[in-house]
Design an enzyme around this catalytic site. Structure first.
Site, PDB file in Angstrom:
ATOM      1  N   ASP A  67       0.893  -1.222   0.184  1.00  0.00           N
ATOM      2  CA  ASP A  67       0.019  -0.114   0.141  1.00  0.00           C
ATOM      3  C   ASP A  67       0.970   1.191  -0.114  1.00  0.00           C
ATOM      4  O   ASP A  67       2.213   1.134   0.057  1.00  0.00           O
ATOM      5  CB  ASP A  67      -1.050  -0.182   1.195  1.00  0.00           C
ATOM      6  CG  ASP A  67      -0.253  -0.481   2.530  1.00  0.00           C
ATOM      7  OD1 ASP A  67       0.915  -0.396   2.634  1.00  0.00           O
ATOM      8  OD2 ASP A  67      -1.111  -0.923   3.710  1.00  0.00           O
ATOM      9  N   ASN A 136      -6.661  -2.018  14.315  1.00  0.00           N
ATOM     10  CA  ASN A 136      -8.105  -2.508  14.136  1.00  0.00           C
ATOM     11  C   ASN A 136      -8.526  -3.611  13.203  1.00  0.00           C
ATOM     12  O   ASN A 136      -9.539  -3.809  13.088  1.00  0.00           O
ATOM     13  CB  ASN A 136      -9.000  -1.029  13.636  1.00  0.00           C
ATOM     14  CG  ASN A 136      -8.393  -0.784  12.295  1.00  0.00           C
ATOM     15  OD1 ASN A 136      -7.478  -1.250  11.585  1.00  0.00           O
ATOM     16  ND2 ASN A 136      -8.823   0.415  11.748  1.00  0.00           N
ATOM     17  N   HIS A 138      -7.110  -4.116  10.409  1.00  0.00           N
ATOM     18  CA  HIS A 138      -6.759  -3.901   9.112  1.00  0.00           C
ATOM     19  C   HIS A 138      -5.766  -5.014   8.485  1.00  0.00           C
ATOM     20  O   HIS A 138      -4.527  -5.277   9.273  1.00  0.00           O
ATOM     21  CB  HIS A 138      -7.114  -2.654   8.396  1.00  0.00           C
ATOM     22  CG  HIS A 138      -5.548  -1.866   8.875  1.00  0.00           C
ATOM     23  ND1 HIS A 138      -5.811  -0.477   9.330  1.00  0.00           N
ATOM     24  CD2 HIS A 138      -4.225  -2.042   8.689  1.00  0.00           C
ATOM     25  CE1 HIS A 138      -4.561  -0.040   9.678  1.00  0.00           C
ATOM     26  NE2 HIS A 138      -3.866  -1.037   9.208  1.00  0.00           N
ATOM     27  N   GLU A 143      -9.579  -1.584   5.432  1.00  0.00           N
ATOM     28  CA  GLU A 143      -9.986  -1.158   6.770  1.00  0.00           C
ATOM     29  C   GLU A 143     -11.365  -1.701   7.084  1.00  0.00           C
ATOM     30  O   GLU A 143     -12.218  -2.276   6.169  1.00  0.00           O
ATOM     31  CB  GLU A 143     -10.331   0.499   6.728  1.00  0.00           C
ATOM     32  CG  GLU A 143      -9.016   1.438   6.497  1.00  0.00           C
ATOM     33  CD  GLU A 143      -8.502   1.744   7.670  1.00  0.00           C
ATOM     34  OE1 GLU A 143      -8.364   0.741   8.726  1.00  0.00           O
ATOM     35  OE2 GLU A 143      -8.151   2.899   8.268  1.00  0.00           O
TER      36      GLU A 143
HETATM   37  C1  GLP Z   1       0.059   0.255   8.588  1.00  0.00           C
HETATM   38  C2  GLP Z   1       0.071  -0.483   7.299  1.00  0.00           C
HETATM   39  C3  GLP Z   1      -0.341  -2.139   7.373  1.00  0.00           C
HETATM   40  C4  GLP Z   1       0.469  -2.328   8.695  1.00  0.00           C
HETATM   41  C5  GLP Z   1      -0.009  -1.615   9.756  1.00  0.00           C
HETATM   42  C6  GLP Z   1       0.421  -2.047  11.294  1.00  0.00           C
HETATM   43  O1  GLP Z   1      -1.278   0.745   8.437  1.00  0.00           O
HETATM   44  N1  GLP Z   1      -0.612  -0.026   6.195  1.00  0.00           N
HETATM   45  O2  GLP Z   1       0.408  -2.828   6.294  1.00  0.00           O
HETATM   46  O3  GLP Z   1      -0.022  -3.769   9.213  1.00  0.00           O
HETATM   47  O4  GLP Z   1       0.296  -0.342   9.685  1.00  0.00           O
HETATM   48  O5  GLP Z   1       1.251  -1.245  11.719  1.00  0.00           O
HETATM   49  P1  GLP Z   1       2.185  -1.566  13.009  1.00  0.00           P
HETATM   50  O6  GLP Z   1       2.989  -2.942  12.769  1.00  0.00           O
HETATM   51  O7  GLP Z   1       3.151  -0.467  13.223  1.00  0.00           O
HETATM   52  O8  GLP Z   1       1.428  -1.685  14.118  1.00  0.00           O
END
Ligand code: GLP
Length: 243
Positions: A67, A136, A138, A143
């Site tokens: 993404d 959350n 995702h 989302e």
């Molecule tokens: C972002 C990315 C996701 C990732 C998420 C979790 O939103 N788009 O791909 O899994 O963060 O982040 P973290 O690993 O910092 O908790």
């Protein structure tokens, strides 16, 4: 799902890096799907160390990141592209031409999503998709909500996701783009194998629902239950609600 639980985040990262390195040794032209976020950072650092010790060679690997923020070009300091340069690409011998990324600064974002989907198909699909999980539930930027998109698409980010990503934009949520581009759940589920990593107590409830809960668009990661080859790498804190 094949759930593996490790004592610490460091041990989790070492095991995941070894898993990725082994996949590259078995298939030097591996097509690798990559996430951003804090979860994979230690794994990326370990992959850089393995590369420095000549234990993994990225010269034939092709990568597709999950993404990118809309309106943000590759050189923007808050871009996921920049994040990947800093945490992985800068420290391994991945040829720049083998790095595929959604261009958040494209004039026509819908066309950019279609281009990305087609380039994944042209590469023969993703062999190994690494994933994190949002607080959350995702995955990528898919989302929670009443519906999910199958293919690469534009998405409006939830407030909590913008807050979670504020560090990339100087800690100011107001500077985090409201929109992003993301592979869809179908794109992700077409991968031959998927490995999701989660560490820390903050992820424990989502991890429990992802593995044991019903399939629901309100927890996009739950759809990973429909895939035959999913491994989940957890530290003890993230696994705490599984028993
Ligand atoms: C972002 C990315 C996701 C990732 C998420 C979790 O939103 N788009 O791909 O899994 O963060 O982040 P973290 O690993 O910092 O908790």
């Amino acid at each position: 799902m094949d759930v593996r639980i490790f004592q610490t985040p460091e041990e989790t990262a070492r095991a995941l890096a070894a898993r990725v390195a082994e996949a590259i040794q078995r298939k030097p032209d591996l097509v690798l799907g990559l996430p951003t976020g804090k979860s994979p950072v230690a794994t990326y650092a370990e992959l850089q160390r393995l590369h420095a010790r000549r234990e993994v060679d990225f010269s034939g690997v092709r990568t597709f990141n999950l993404d990118e923020f809309a309106g943000v070009g590759a050189s923007h300091p808050g871009s996921f592209r920049r994040f990947m340069d800093d945490h992985l690409f800068g420290g391994v011998n991945l040829p720049p031409a083998n790095i595929q990324f959604l261009n958040g600064a494209a004039d026509d974002l819908d066309a950019e999503c279609a281009r990305y989907e087609a380039s994944i198909d042209a590469a023969g699909g993703i062999d190994l998709m690494l994933l994190g999980i949002g607080g959350n539930g995702h995955v990528g930027f898919n989302e929670p909500g009443d519906e999910l998109a199958a293919r690469t698409h534009r998405v409006l980010l939830h407030e909590v996701t913008r807050r979670d990503n504020a560090a990339l934009f100087g800690g100011e949520i107001g500077r985090v783009p409201r929109e992003a581009l993301s592979m869809g759940l179908g794109t992700i589920l077409r991968s031959a194998a998927i490995v999701l990593v989660a560490t820390g107590q903050r992820k424990a409830a989502c991890v429990q629902r992802m593995i044991r809960g019903p399939l629901t668009t309100h927890l996009p990661a739950s759809f990973l239950q429909t895939h035959r080859h999913v491994e989940v790498f957890l530290d003890q804190a993230a696994a705490a609600q599984l028993v």
